[in-house]
Design a protein around this motif. Structure first.
Motif, PDB file in Angstrom:
ATOM      1  N   PRO B  37       0.988  -1.176   0.000  1.00  0.00           N
ATOM      2  CA  PRO B  37       0.156  -0.001   0.086  1.00  0.00           C
ATOM      3  C   PRO B  37       0.904   1.315  -0.076  1.00  0.00           C
ATOM      4  O   PRO B  37       2.077   1.186   0.141  1.00  0.00           O
ATOM      5  CB  PRO B  37      -0.717  -0.241   1.350  1.00  0.00           C
ATOM      6  CG  PRO B  37       0.105  -0.862   2.351  1.00  0.00           C
ATOM      7  CD  PRO B  37       0.649  -2.069   1.153  1.00  0.00           C
ATOM      8  N   SER B  38       0.099   2.366  -0.276  1.00  0.00           N
ATOM      9  CA  SER B  38       1.131   3.730  -0.318  1.00  0.00           C
ATOM     10  C   SER B  38       1.694   3.821   0.955  1.00  0.00           C
ATOM     11  O   SER B  38       1.192   3.739   2.117  1.00  0.00           O
ATOM     12  CB  SER B  38       0.010   4.918  -0.309  1.00  0.00           C
ATOM     13  OG  SER B  38       0.507   5.878  -0.736  1.00  0.00           O
ATOM     14  N   GLY B  39       2.934   4.319   0.941  1.00  0.00           N
ATOM     15  CA  GLY B  39       3.654   4.853   2.171  1.00  0.00           C
ATOM     16  C   GLY B  39       4.374   3.558   2.946  1.00  0.00           C
ATOM     17  O   GLY B  39       4.903   3.751   4.085  1.00  0.00           O
ATOM     18  N   CYS B  40       4.304   2.305   2.333  1.00  0.00           N
ATOM     19  CA  CYS B  40       4.985   1.186   3.119  1.00  0.00           C
ATOM     20  C   CYS B  40       6.479   1.322   2.806  1.00  0.00           C
ATOM     21  O   CYS B  40       7.080   0.393   3.541  1.00  0.00           O
ATOM     22  CB  CYS B  40       4.372   0.068   2.630  1.00  0.00           C
ATOM     23  SG  CYS B  40       4.621  -0.376   0.845  1.00  0.00           S
ATOM     24  N   GLY B  41       7.078   2.251   1.850  1.00  0.00           N
ATOM     25  CA  GLY B  41       8.545   2.055   1.663  1.00  0.00           C
ATOM     26  C   GLY B  41       8.862   1.525   0.482  1.00  0.00           C
ATOM     27  O   GLY B  41      10.275   1.187   0.305  1.00  0.00           O
ATOM     28  N   LYS B  42       8.138   1.298  -0.475  1.00  0.00           N
ATOM     29  CA  LYS B  42       8.312   0.469  -1.665  1.00  0.00           C
ATOM     30  C   LYS B  42       9.528   1.441  -2.232  1.00  0.00           C
ATOM     31  O   LYS B  42      10.871   0.955  -2.786  1.00  0.00           O
ATOM     32  CB  LYS B  42       7.350   0.391  -2.729  1.00  0.00           C
ATOM     33  CG  LYS B  42       6.298  -0.373  -2.065  1.00  0.00           C
ATOM     34  CD  LYS B  42       5.000  -0.448  -3.074  1.00  0.00           C
ATOM     35  CE  LYS B  42       4.587   0.910  -3.419  1.00  0.00           C
ATOM     36  NZ  LYS B  42       3.547   1.338  -2.554  1.00  0.00           N
ATOM     37  N   SER B  43       9.059   2.920  -2.838  1.00  0.00           N
ATOM     38  CA  SER B  43       9.964   3.659  -3.399  1.00  0.00           C
ATOM     39  C   SER B  43      11.341   3.848  -2.551  1.00  0.00           C
ATOM     40  O   SER B  43      12.412   3.795  -3.334  1.00  0.00           O
ATOM     41  CB  SER B  43       9.154   5.071  -3.435  1.00  0.00           C
ATOM     42  OG  SER B  43       8.168   4.924  -4.418  1.00  0.00           O
ATOM     43  N   THR B  44      11.338   3.997  -1.388  1.00  0.00           N
ATOM     44  CA  THR B  44      12.318   4.034  -0.501  1.00  0.00           C
ATOM     45  C   THR B  44      13.298   2.974  -0.579  1.00  0.00           C
ATOM     46  O   THR B  44      14.515   3.166  -0.873  1.00  0.00           O
ATOM     47  CB  THR B  44      12.187   4.306   0.997  1.00  0.00           C
ATOM     48  OG1 THR B  44      11.136   5.401   0.890  1.00  0.00           O
ATOM     49  CG2 THR B  44      13.270   4.589   1.828  1.00  0.00           C
ATOM     50  N   LEU B  45      12.904   1.820  -0.879  1.00  0.00           N
ATOM     51  CA  LEU B  45      13.706   0.643  -0.850  1.00  0.00           C
ATOM     52  C   LEU B  45      14.372   0.429  -2.283  1.00  0.00           C
ATOM     53  O   LEU B  45      15.613   0.480  -2.457  1.00  0.00           O
ATOM     54  CB  LEU B  45      12.925  -0.582  -0.601  1.00  0.00           C
ATOM     55  CG  LEU B  45      13.559  -2.142  -0.945  1.00  0.00           C
ATOM     56  CD1 LEU B  45      14.686  -2.227   0.578  1.00  0.00           C
ATOM     57  CD2 LEU B  45      12.648  -3.123  -0.619  1.00  0.00           C
ATOM     58  N   ASP B 158       9.965   2.358 -10.964  1.00  0.00           N
ATOM     59  CA  ASP B 158       9.097   3.053  -9.754  1.00  0.00           C
ATOM     60  C   ASP B 158       7.606   3.258 -10.434  1.00  0.00           C
ATOM     61  O   ASP B 158       7.646   4.428 -10.944  1.00  0.00           O
ATOM     62  CB  ASP B 158       9.764   4.079  -8.956  1.00  0.00           C
ATOM     63  CG  ASP B 158       8.928   4.476  -7.819  1.00  0.00           C
ATOM     64  OD1 ASP B 158       7.875   3.977  -7.628  1.00  0.00           O
ATOM     65  OD2 ASP B 158       9.470   5.356  -7.322  1.00  0.00           O
ATOM     66  N   GLU B 159       6.765   2.519 -10.059  1.00  0.00           N
ATOM     67  CA  GLU B 159       5.386   2.561 -10.655  1.00  0.00           C
ATOM     68  C   GLU B 159       5.263   3.345 -11.949  1.00  0.00           C
ATOM     69  O   GLU B 159       4.833   4.548 -12.384  1.00  0.00           O
ATOM     70  CB  GLU B 159       4.626   3.577  -9.724  1.00  0.00           C
ATOM     71  CG  GLU B 159       4.721   3.129  -8.326  1.00  0.00           C
ATOM     72  CD  GLU B 159       3.601   3.374  -7.311  1.00  0.00           C
ATOM     73  OE1 GLU B 159       2.589   3.851  -7.985  1.00  0.00           O
ATOM     74  OE2 GLU B 159       3.701   3.508  -6.110  1.00  0.00           O
ATOM     75  N   PRO B 160       5.948   2.589 -13.101  1.00  0.00           N
ATOM     76  CA  PRO B 160       5.939   3.201 -14.294  1.00  0.00           C
ATOM     77  C   PRO B 160       4.773   3.444 -15.058  1.00  0.00           C
ATOM     78  O   PRO B 160       4.736   4.232 -15.937  1.00  0.00           O
ATOM     79  CB  PRO B 160       7.117   2.378 -15.011  1.00  0.00           C
ATOM     80  CG  PRO B 160       6.851   1.173 -14.467  1.00  0.00           C
ATOM     81  CD  PRO B 160       6.537   1.487 -12.856  1.00  0.00           C
TER      82      PRO B 160
HETATM   83  N1  LIG Z   1      12.805  12.096   2.667  1.00  0.00           N
HETATM   84  C1  LIG Z   1      12.052  11.754   3.533  1.00  0.00           C
HETATM   85  N2  LIG Z   1      11.815  12.038   4.731  1.00  0.00           N
HETATM   86  C2  LIG Z   1      11.317  11.482   5.884  1.00  0.00           C
HETATM   87  N3  LIG Z   1      10.390  10.602   5.344  1.00  0.00           N
HETATM   88  C3  LIG Z   1      10.475  10.107   4.255  1.00  0.00           C
HETATM   89  C4  LIG Z   1      11.076  10.523   3.158  1.00  0.00           C
HETATM   90  N4  LIG Z   1      10.907   9.920   2.124  1.00  0.00           N
HETATM   91  C5  LIG Z   1       9.848   9.144   2.568  1.00  0.00           C
HETATM   92  N5  LIG Z   1       9.717   9.198   3.764  1.00  0.00           N
HETATM   93  C6  LIG Z   1       8.577   8.277   4.698  1.00  0.00           C
HETATM   94  O1  LIG Z   1       8.903   6.881   4.281  1.00  0.00           O
HETATM   95  C7  LIG Z   1       7.776   6.151   4.329  1.00  0.00           C
HETATM   96  C8  LIG Z   1       7.763   5.494   2.754  1.00  0.00           C
HETATM   97  O2  LIG Z   1       7.926   6.269   1.549  1.00  0.00           O
HETATM   98  P1  LIG Z   1       7.863   5.381   0.442  1.00  0.00           P
HETATM   99  O3  LIG Z   1       7.938   7.001  -0.737  1.00  0.00           O
HETATM  100  O4  LIG Z   1       8.964   4.680   0.115  1.00  0.00           O
HETATM  101  O5  LIG Z   1       6.302   5.108   0.001  1.00  0.00           O
HETATM  102  P2  LIG Z   1       5.897   4.190  -1.283  1.00  0.00           P
HETATM  103  O6  LIG Z   1       5.531   2.931  -0.644  1.00  0.00           O
HETATM  104  O7  LIG Z   1       6.730   4.192  -2.336  1.00  0.00           O
HETATM  105  O8  LIG Z   1       4.202   4.847  -1.326  1.00  0.00           O
HETATM  106  P3  LIG Z   1       3.442   5.296  -2.411  1.00  0.00           P
HETATM  107  O9  LIG Z   1       3.172   4.047  -2.976  1.00  0.00           O
HETATM  108  O10 LIG Z   1       2.545   6.364  -2.125  1.00  0.00           O
HETATM  109  O11 LIG Z   1       4.785   5.825  -3.699  1.00  0.00           O
HETATM  110  C9  LIG Z   1       6.654   7.143   4.215  1.00  0.00           C
HETATM  111  O12 LIG Z   1       6.098   7.003   5.296  1.00  0.00           O
HETATM  112  C10 LIG Z   1       7.291   8.531   3.831  1.00  0.00           C
HETATM  113  O13 LIG Z   1       6.445   9.429   4.491  1.00  0.00           O
END
Ligand SMILES: Nc1ncnc2c1ncn2[C@@H]1O[C@H](COP(=O)(O)OP(=O)(O)OP(=O)(O)O)[C@@H](O)[C@H]1O
Ligand SMILES: [Mg+2]
Lengths: 282, 342
Positions: B37-45, B158-160
């Motif tokens: 789901p949104s915000g779970c950290g996919k993009s960050t990983l 990333d979600e292309p």
């Molecule tokens: N630069 C940042 N500073 C602080 N927190 C961050 C930063 N970038 C992301 N986060 C937090 O890390 C968590 C994961 O974010 P991420 O962007 O990886 O989510 P996601 O799974 O890709 O969501 P989406 O599907 O909405 O893109 C979120 O709770 C977000 O608020």
């Protein structure tokens, strides 16, 4: 409804145009007088009523102004002004592009502090810091030199702020894509940021060139050698001191000449300039 | 092509930890989808693998080499961004060639590689155009082309497809699948669309609030979800969850029981596992979704064949399923082994 529009267009259009034409004439009249004054002889100007149509001294007066002038040849002053205006405009653009780039794209300690310091200088007009600046420039031995004319005016909070705002609208992903593509920061700046800012740069160049061209107080202060005079201050220097008689035709010719370069810059860059003000191409 | 290894990778932003330790061994040519789901950290990983985000702890290896501290350009990866991130002032050709130019690839080879990629992506007619003169799908293809021409070890997406309309999304999904078959690419692909995940993945990582709840082949994850979250997230309509005590006769450690909509059937009132009242039925043609309200007040969905008759709204009815199809979870949300299951 449609009929009314057409009717309004018929009569209203004429009135609108008439109004605009009268407005233009009113604004243009003093310039016309200056031009007329630059084509007649000194006695003709002094004797009332003032002539309203050009005389036959055009070439004579302009040649005299350009070649010998009063204190210094106007050609030389034009050149000085041109160097100063170009130096200030280009210098300001380069410096502010780089500082905006640093502020937007790099995380360094005191980044916000530096931004606000730059921003703060917006609140200090040239006149306020002119005495300390003079001290510094004199200390560097830059009186009566192009560097003295240009460098103190190069820092620009306005332009930095403008580029900062523009850079912040550029999506982060673009910088990241360039990074993945292997572009190091300066390469990104050169290949991507700079081409994307070109309309902004053009608009700013026009504004800054005119700003530089119109500098008065600073050149007046630091150029004591007539051959370093710029044209805008030079006109004032042509006014006689004491009992001398002013050579009005030559002064007027100089004024007309002083107006030409900014006009040329505006007209030649008009298209880019307006695009830069109206849209930002992203 | 190459292998990729994540070893207990964590990410902290300041004091908050958003990725709590993810490990996976990606084989050469494997297509891994990260879904959640949104915000779970996919993009960050993904961005940590790309080198756009620093790794707080743990290790990332590409082809056996630790790359934690390497710049993106030195990791031999290519990334396709959600908003494409095409350079607006460059032609399609220059967009695709930019990375190669920086790498000082000979001109002839650049032309050759871009030409091949353009042909594969059907972009040959657009090479001189600027990105703003292209449709969304074409831009998407340029972004892919930019990644392909560099022949990277690992592709990152990333979600292309999330900016495309539904129809184009299906088409591009098939194209990506096709491309992956042709090129045998090693890829990490982020999405929150489970259909994309199910169809594209060799294996998928189901993320939940910074934790990889389950890693496995799509059907394996579907059939054998390891946590309540995975059971609820994968599958549409979502799995029904029923408190174990309302069912009786379940092992003590089972707290909740999951039943997929397609595994439940209507039964006569008073018979079956539980009782409910039909609230409304959605006839979708091939199938019908029956939404019931249980006595406990919770909703329950049954998916049945479109040809099976549907009772009138408001009918009281029983619901039945084979106990062996149940997925049971302990109070911690983790799977408890099915004793009755064969
Ligand atoms: N630069 C940042 N500073 C602080 N927190 C961050 C930063 N970038 C992301 N986060 C937090 O890390 C968590 C994961 O974010 P991420 O962007 O990886 O989510 P996601 O799974 O890709 O969501 P989406 O599907 O909405 O893109 C979120 O709770 C977000 O608020
Ligand atoms: Mg994301």
């Amino acid at each position: 409804m449609a009929d009314g529009m057409v009717e309004k267009r018929g009569v209203g259009l004429w009135f609108t145009h008439l109004g605009l034409i009268i407005g233009v004439l009113i604004i243009f009249f003093p310039i016309w007088l200056a031009f007329v004054a630059s084509t007649v002889t000194q006695p003709e100007i002094v004797r009332p009523p003032m002539p309203l149509w050009p005389g036959d001294q055009f070439f004579e007066n302009y040649r005299k102004a350009l070649v010998s002038g009063i204190n210094a040849p106007v050609a030389k002053m034009l050149f000085n002004s041109f160097v100063m205006a170009m130096g200030i405009a280009l210098g300001k653009i380069v410096i502010s592009l780089l500082s905006a780039f640093a502020i937007v794209y790099f995380k360094f300690p005191g980044r916000r502090l530096f931004f606000w310091l730059i921003f703060l200088t917006l609140m200090l007009p040239v006149e306020v810091r002119i005495v300390p600046t003079y001290e510094v420039v004199a200390g560097f031995g830059m009186l009566n030199s192009y560097s003295g004319l240009i460098f103190p005016l190069i820092a620009s909070a306005t332009a930095t702020f403008l580029f900062r705002q523009f850079f912040m609208t550029v999506p982060d992903e673009l910088a990241e894509a360039a990074r993945v593509d292997g572009a190091r920061p300066m390469r990104f700046f050169w290949d991507i940021l700079l081409p994307m800012s070109r309309t902004n740069i053009a608009a700013l160049f026009v504004i800054l060139f005119i700003y530089g061209w119109n500098q008065y107080l600073w050149p007046l202060l630091i150029t004591t050698d007539p051959s370093m005079n710029t044209i805008v201050m030079g006109i004032k220097q042509m006014f006689p001191s004491g009992d001398d008689i002013a050579d009005w035709p030559v002064i007027m010719a100089t004024s007309i000449l002083a107006m030409l370069p900014p006009i040329i810059v505006v007209i030649s860059m008009q298209k880019l300039f307006i695009r830069g003000l109206v849209d930002s191409e992203k | 092509m190459a292998t990729l290894k994540l070893d207990n990778v964590k990410k902290r932003f300041g004091q908050t930890e958003v990725i709590h330790g993810v490990s996976i061994d990606v084989k050469d040519g494997e297509f891994i989808v990260i879904v959640g789901p949104s915000g779970c950290g996919k993009s960050t990983l993904l961005r940590m693998v790309a080198g756009l985000e620093a790794v707080s702890s743990g290790e990332i290896q590409i082809d056996g080499t630790r790359v934690n501290d390497a710049e993106p350009m030195d990791r031999d990866i290519a990334m396709v961004f959600q908003n494409y991130a095409l350079y607006p002032h460059m032609s399609v050709f220059d967009n695709m060639a930019y990375g190669l130019k920086i790498a000082k690839t000979p001109k002839l080879e650049i032309a050759d590689r871009v030409g091949t990629a353009a042909k594969m992506l059907e972009l040959e007619d657009y090479l001189t155009r600027k990105p703003r003169e292209l449709s969304g799908g074409q831009r998407q293809r340029v972004a892919m082309g930019r990644a392909i021409v560099r022949k990277p070890a690992v592709f990152l997406f990333d979600e292309p497809l999330s900016n495309l309309d539904a129809k184009l999304r299906v088409q591009m999904r098939l194209e990506i699948k096709d491309l992956q078959r042709k090129l045998g690419i090693t890829a990490l692909y982020v999405t929150h669309d489970q259909v994309e995940a199910m169809t594209l993945a060799d294996r998928m990582i189901v993320m939940n609030a910074g934790v990889a709840d389950q890693i496995g082949a799509p059907l394996e994850v579907y059939e054998n979800p390891q946590t309540e979250f995975v059971a609820g997230f994968i599958g549409s309509p979502a799995t029904n969850f029923i408190p174990a005590e309302t069912l009786g006769d379940r092992p003590a450690k089972v707290a909740r029981v999951g039943v997929r909509p397609e595994h439940a059937v209507l039964a006569d009132a008073g018979t079956g596992q539980i009782q409910g009242k039909l609230v409304y039925a959605e006839a979708l043609g091939a199938e019908t979704l029956l939404h019931l309200r249980l006595q406990s007040g919770e909703m329950f969905t049954i998916r049945q064949d479109g040809t099976v008759p549907v009772p009138a709204d408001g009918t009281l009815t029983g619901v039945d399923w084979r106990q062996s199809r149940e997925i049971s979870f302990g109070s911690d949300g983790h799977r408890t082994p099915n004793e009755s299951a064969a």
